[in-house]
Design an enzyme around this catalytic site. Structure first.
Site, PDB file in Angstrom:
ATOM      1  N   ASN A  30      45.465  31.374  43.498  1.00  0.00           N
ATOM      2  CA  ASN A  30      44.977  32.609  42.863  1.00  0.00           C
ATOM      3  C   ASN A  30      44.287  32.203  41.566  1.00  0.00           C
ATOM      4  OD1 ASN A  30      44.594  35.069  41.671  1.00  0.00           O
ATOM      5  ND2 ASN A  30      46.747  35.686  41.718  1.00  0.00           N
ATOM      6  N   ARG A 105      43.650  34.275  47.090  1.00  0.00           N
ATOM      7  CA  ARG A 105      43.570  35.684  46.719  1.00  0.00           C
ATOM      8  C   ARG A 105      42.159  35.948  46.205  1.00  0.00           C
ATOM      9  NH1 ARG A 105      46.532  38.930  41.865  1.00  0.00           N
ATOM     10  NH2 ARG A 105      45.716  40.949  42.464  1.00  0.00           N
ATOM     11  N   ARG A 255      44.771  48.867  30.093  1.00  0.00           N
ATOM     12  CA  ARG A 255      43.679  49.667  30.663  1.00  0.00           C
ATOM     13  C   ARG A 255      44.016  51.150  30.586  1.00  0.00           C
ATOM     14  NH1 ARG A 255      43.627  46.682  36.196  1.00  0.00           N
ATOM     15  NH2 ARG A 255      43.875  44.600  35.333  1.00  0.00           N
ATOM     16  N   GLU A 399      53.587  39.163  46.828  1.00  0.00           N
ATOM     17  CA  GLU A 399      52.186  39.012  47.236  1.00  0.00           C
ATOM     18  C   GLU A 399      51.913  37.637  47.822  1.00  0.00           C
ATOM     19  OE1 GLU A 399      49.404  41.346  44.389  1.00  0.00           O
ATOM     20  OE2 GLU A 399      51.242  40.984  43.273  1.00  0.00           O
TER      21      GLU A 399
END
Ligand code: ADP
Length: 415
Positions: A30, A105, A255, A399
């Protein structure tokens, strides 16, 4: 730099003759702009053999940290780039392991990739075409793939997309109400992210409930540094909170999540900011950090709120309320709601945030059992709700394991 001798073998079975029965394993990669997370997962029993992070690549402070079982290791790698870091990674792979595939990923697959795919030149070009949609992430993912192709020649490489699970969203869910040619000409639509996690926990929730995934309606809430929720019906994502980018939807660490887009014009006029500055603020200075002024980290905020910080409390309240509001909204996408599933660092570990969220979901019949919630769920099922109320579960995400499964499946289906 020379490649240390190791037990990498091609998927067709060629292997180091010195090793009698090396364990097949999938390497998960990743890649970020200056870091690479990796994990090695044995395919026979889906065991995590090791996991680690090479960070600050390209700088004098570059280093690699990794964990194998309970043991932790660190190695300084001054000025190492991605290729050097991957070579170093080979050096730490256990000798009795045979890497049969590398799973990457990849953040954005747009409409081009609705499934995981084996990487070839066409796939690389396709990922590159998605760069405009994920200018921070996809180029880094591509660099990781290219480096891995150099370091692991002959080993099949598979791309697993964050967006792919949401490719089943119907147009009513994925279209923005903007001129239609924004979609047809410029690809403006909601794509959704965290798909690997939503898919994993939906499957795991079905297993824990002892019911077929195909028969269930679920809302999964992945609450980490980035946060998103998804409505999953019959194992397919039918709506999600993130949009064309991971900025839409829930309040996150830094965010903003949903805002009124006219804020851009307003703040430009008020502060003389250009678009880049405004986007920087919405991506990096907003969310939990922006509201609290204390931290982007939920654990720190819960501690600060307990210690009397009103702004930390306010940030948690906004976070929990907005999450509950999105869960309610997502229920419109489902024909039935069998369980609400919490996952990610916050979802798995913060009883407080789950309880605050549940307070706003009474209309959906949510009523948590405080003792089960404190224990992060009943041991076998992860249930945190009282019997006879809307089922709520805590399901740890994985994941890496999902990427390993997908990678192996793609490789096996083509061999
Ligand atoms: P990432 O999205 O980077 O994978 P994680 O899924 O690890 O992140 O989630 C990180 C978030 O989880 C942080 O906000 C962290 O504070 C929060 N978290 C982890 N443990 C707890 C806890 N015990 N209580 C509250 N928040 C927690």
């Amino acid at each position: 730099m020379s490649v240390p001798s190791t037990t990498i073998a091609s998927a067709d079975g060629a292997q180091d003759p010195a090793l009698a029965d090396p364990r097949p394993a999938v390497l998960i990669v990743n890649c970020g702009s200056s870091s690479v997370k990796f994990a090695l997962i044995g395919t026979r029993r889906e065991t995590l053999i090791l996991s680690g992070l090479a960070e600050r690549l390209g700088s004098p402070q570059a280093r690699m940290t990794w964990k194998a079982g309970d043991a932790k290791f660190t190695k300084e790698l001054p000025d190492a780039d991605l290729v050097v870091a991957l070579h170093e990674m080979i050096g730490i792979l256990p000798g009795n392991v045979r890497v049969v595939a590398v799973g990457h990923r990849v953040v954005h697959g747009a409409e081009a990739f609705s499934h995981s795919v084996r990487i070839d030149a066409d796939v690389l070009a396709g990922i590159e075409r998605c760069n405009d949609l994920a200018p921070l992430h996809n180029p880094a993912n591509l660099a990781g793939i290219r480096a891995a192709q150099k370091v692991f020649p002959g080993i099949p490489q598979v791309a697993v997309f964050d967006t792919a699970f949401h490719s089943t969203l119907p147009p009513r869910a994925f279209l923005y109400a903007v001129p239609y040619d924004w979609y047809t000409t410029d690809g403006v639509r909601r794509y959704g992210f965290h798909g690997t996690s939503h898919r994993f926990v939906a499957g795991e929730a079905a297993r824990r409930l002892g019911r077929p995934l195909e028969a269930l309606g679920l809302i999964t809430a992945h609450l980490g540094n980035g946060c998103s929720a998804a409505a999953v019906e019959g194992g397919h994502s039918v709506d999600t909170t993130m949009g064309i980018s991971p900025l839409e939807g829930l309040v996150m660490g830094t965010r903003s999540g949903d805002i009124d887009p006219s804020l851009h014009e307003y703040m430009a006029a008020r502060r003389g900011w250009n678009l880049a500055r405004i986007m920087q603020s919405l991506n990096r200075e907003s969310g939990l950090l922006g509201v609290s002024g204390v931290s982007n980290d939920m654990r720190t905020l819960v501690e600060a709120a307990t210690g009397g910080s009103d702004r930390a409390q306010l940030a948690i309240d906004v976070f929990a309320y907005r999450l509950a509001k999105s869960v309610s909204a997502l229920s419109a996408a489902l024909s039935r709601l069998d369980a609400i599933v919490f996952t990610g660092g916050i979802g798995e570990h913060s009883a407080y945030v789950r309880a605050r969220t549940a307070e706003h979901l009474k209309v959906l019949g949510v009523d948590l059992d405080p003792a089960l919630n404190e224990r992060h769920g009943e041991p076998l099922t992860g249930r945190i709700s009282r019997p006879g109320t809307r089922t709520c579960l805590v399901v740890p995400t994985n994941e890496e394991l999902m990427i390993a499964r997908e990678t192996l499946q793609v490789v096996q289906s083509q061999s």
